[in-house]
Design an enzyme around this catalytic site. Structure first.
Site, PDB file in Angstrom:
ATOM      1  N   ARG A 147     -17.279  14.932  28.829  1.00 44.77           N
ATOM      2  CA  ARG A 147     -17.094  13.483  28.889  1.00 44.77           C
ATOM      3  C   ARG A 147     -17.398  12.896  27.514  1.00 44.77           C
ATOM      4  O   ARG A 147     -18.368  13.296  26.863  1.00 44.77           O
ATOM      5  CB  ARG A 147     -18.007  12.839  29.944  1.00 44.77           C
ATOM      6  N   GLU A 188      -9.972   6.005  29.359  1.00 44.24           N
ATOM      7  CA  GLU A 188      -8.787   6.784  29.704  1.00 44.24           C
ATOM      8  C   GLU A 188      -7.966   6.068  30.771  1.00 44.24           C
ATOM      9  O   GLU A 188      -8.539   5.376  31.616  1.00 44.24           O
ATOM     10  CB  GLU A 188      -9.212   8.170  30.215  1.00 44.24           C
ATOM     11  N   GLY A 244     -24.427  25.109  32.295  1.00 42.75           N
ATOM     12  CA  GLY A 244     -24.210  24.999  33.729  1.00 42.75           C
ATOM     13  C   GLY A 244     -23.052  25.860  34.186  1.00 42.75           C
ATOM     14  O   GLY A 244     -22.767  26.908  33.618  1.00 42.75           O
ATOM     15  N   ARG A 245     -22.346  25.383  35.194  1.00 46.34           N
ATOM     16  CA  ARG A 245     -21.292  26.183  35.814  1.00 46.34           C
ATOM     17  C   ARG A 245     -20.104  26.402  34.894  1.00 46.34           C
ATOM     18  O   ARG A 245     -19.371  27.379  35.055  1.00 46.34           O
ATOM     19  CB  ARG A 245     -20.850  25.539  37.134  1.00 46.34           C
ATOM     20  N   ILE A 246     -19.867  25.508  33.927  1.00 47.81           N
ATOM     21  CA  ILE A 246     -18.776  25.691  32.976  1.00 47.81           C
ATOM     22  C   ILE A 246     -19.301  26.296  31.678  1.00 47.81           C
ATOM     23  O   ILE A 246     -18.728  27.240  31.134  1.00 47.81           O
ATOM     24  CB  ILE A 246     -18.051  24.361  32.702  1.00 47.81           C
ATOM     25  N   ARG A 290     -31.898  21.798  29.050  1.00 44.70           N
ATOM     26  CA  ARG A 290     -33.228  21.522  29.600  1.00 44.70           C
ATOM     27  C   ARG A 290     -34.024  22.824  29.721  1.00 44.70           C
ATOM     28  O   ARG A 290     -33.448  23.910  29.723  1.00 44.70           O
ATOM     29  CB  ARG A 290     -33.099  20.857  30.969  1.00 44.70           C
ATOM     30  N   HIS A 348      -7.145  14.902  28.385  1.00 42.32           N
ATOM     31  CA  HIS A 348      -7.996  15.230  29.543  1.00 42.32           C
ATOM     32  C   HIS A 348      -7.265  16.131  30.534  1.00 42.32           C
ATOM     33  O   HIS A 348      -7.094  15.791  31.713  1.00 42.32           O
ATOM     34  CB  HIS A 348      -8.491  13.965  30.239  1.00 42.32           C
ATOM     35  N   THR A 404     -15.017  18.975  26.119  1.00 45.84           N
ATOM     36  CA  THR A 404     -14.109  18.942  27.267  1.00 45.84           C
ATOM     37  C   THR A 404     -14.831  18.362  28.490  1.00 45.84           C
ATOM     38  O   THR A 404     -14.314  18.448  29.602  1.00 45.84           O
ATOM     39  CB  THR A 404     -13.588  20.346  27.617  1.00 45.84           C
TER      40      THR A 404
END
Length: 325
Positions: free
Chosen positions: A236, A265, A153-155, A175, A285, A234
């Site tokens: 979840r 957390e 995705g975006r990261i 996917r 985090h 990084t």
């Protein structure tokens, strides 16, 4: 409006240019972390708009029922920590920008920092030097190794670009439609999930935590990784099957992990297994914790408050609340 901001631990938001967007509102900033519902209810009893730092504080029905003046919760990204149905029942609008098309470069950079630190044993080497020793071991280079991106995705797409720049072979698993996008960007995709985990020297997780992705990385996936491999998370902690990572590291597959996220957390227990394993690099985090990233995120969050105050709410998660309001 009376605005409350929770969990701004280092009182950073007042220093950002975007904070000026709240001029004219009565703003209270809380710099500690509180989980006790009674304490939170007292702190927020006059609050009309509540600003959240991602998932640092859970907002559940019991608390919402004690906040009759609350009208808006403004945040960014997904909302597993918010009881949306209870918000709708209580007439509370939830606005959350999903930042489509805006990569979190801070998170991608943090991912790469963990990759380099783990593979080159940077924390251990630095600690040895401070203890009066010289080199304490031999690290691993990245060039020519296979970087696996689970979730393009975006990261993940940015991390893949970093891997390419380091001369790595990038392999993607995601996917069907996402794999197609990765191929269009010039990256190889694995023939199946088993082959992906078996062949990668580094696997980096980049997915949102939603019901469909909770526990998506299984004990069987981890058991297929090489004894020399590194798992990086990084995103979840809940993406990995409960208890599977610690068990896998103890079994030696993968051989290492670098994690920036935990099941609960903040982590206050120094006896947490992930903090006491020699083959784990753990950070608290901080993937998104930069002033630059805060400016991007809270510009959106404060814009949502401004829009609501004008009677034109945006990025509304629970539109059923609007007729009630």
């Amino acid at each position: 409006m009376k605005v409350a901001i929770l969990d701004d631990w280092f009182d950073t938001l007042r220093t950002l240019p975007c904070f000026a967007k709240l001029a004219g509102h009565d703003v209270t900033v809380w710099t500690d972390h509180v989980e006790d519902e009674g304490v939170l209810a007292e702190r927020l009893r006059e609050t009309e708009a509540l600003v959240l730092f991602r998932e640092r504080t859970a907002i559940r029905a019991g608390l919402l029922d004690r906040l009759p003046k609350l009208r808006l919760i403004s945040q960014r990204s997904v909302w597993p920590h918010i009881d949306i149905d209870a918000c709708t029942r209580n007439g509370v609008t939830v606005s959350s920008s999903m930042h489509q098309g805006t990569p979190s470069y801070a998170a991608a950079e943090m991912t790469w920092a963990l990759v380099l630190a783990a593979m080159r044993q940077i924390p251990q080497q630095a600690a040895a030097l401070k203890a009066g020793d010289w080199q304490m071991g031999v690290g691993q280079s990245l060039r020519g190794k296979t970087l696996g991106i689970h979730g393009y995705g975006r990261i993940g797409s940015v991390v893949a670009g970093y891997g390419k720049a380091f001369g790595m072979d990038v392999l993607v698993w995601a996917r069907d439609a996402t794999r197609e996008r990765a191929r269009a960007d010039g990256y190889a995709t694995a023939p199946d999930r088993r082959a992906f985990y078996q062949s990668c020297d580094i696997v980096s997780l980049h997915m949102r935590l939603v019901p469909a992705t909770r526990g998506i990385v299984t004990a069987a996936d981890l058991a297929r990784m090489k004894p020399s491999a590194l798992l990086v998370n990084t995103s979840r902690a809940g993406l990995i099957e409960a208890g599977a990572l610690v068990a896998a590291l103890r079994a030696g597959r993968p051989g290492m992990a670098a994690v920036d996220v935990f099941d609960k957390e903040p982590v206050r227990d120094p006896s947490d297994p992930l903090l006491n394993m020699a083959n784990v690099l753990a950070t608290p985090h901080i993937g998104y914790v930069t002033a630059d990233e805060y400016e991007i995120q809270f510009t959106d969050i404060f814009d949502q408050i401004v829009a609501y105050a004008r009677g034109q709410p945006i990025n509304v998660v629970n539109p059923d609340v609007l007729p009630r309001r």
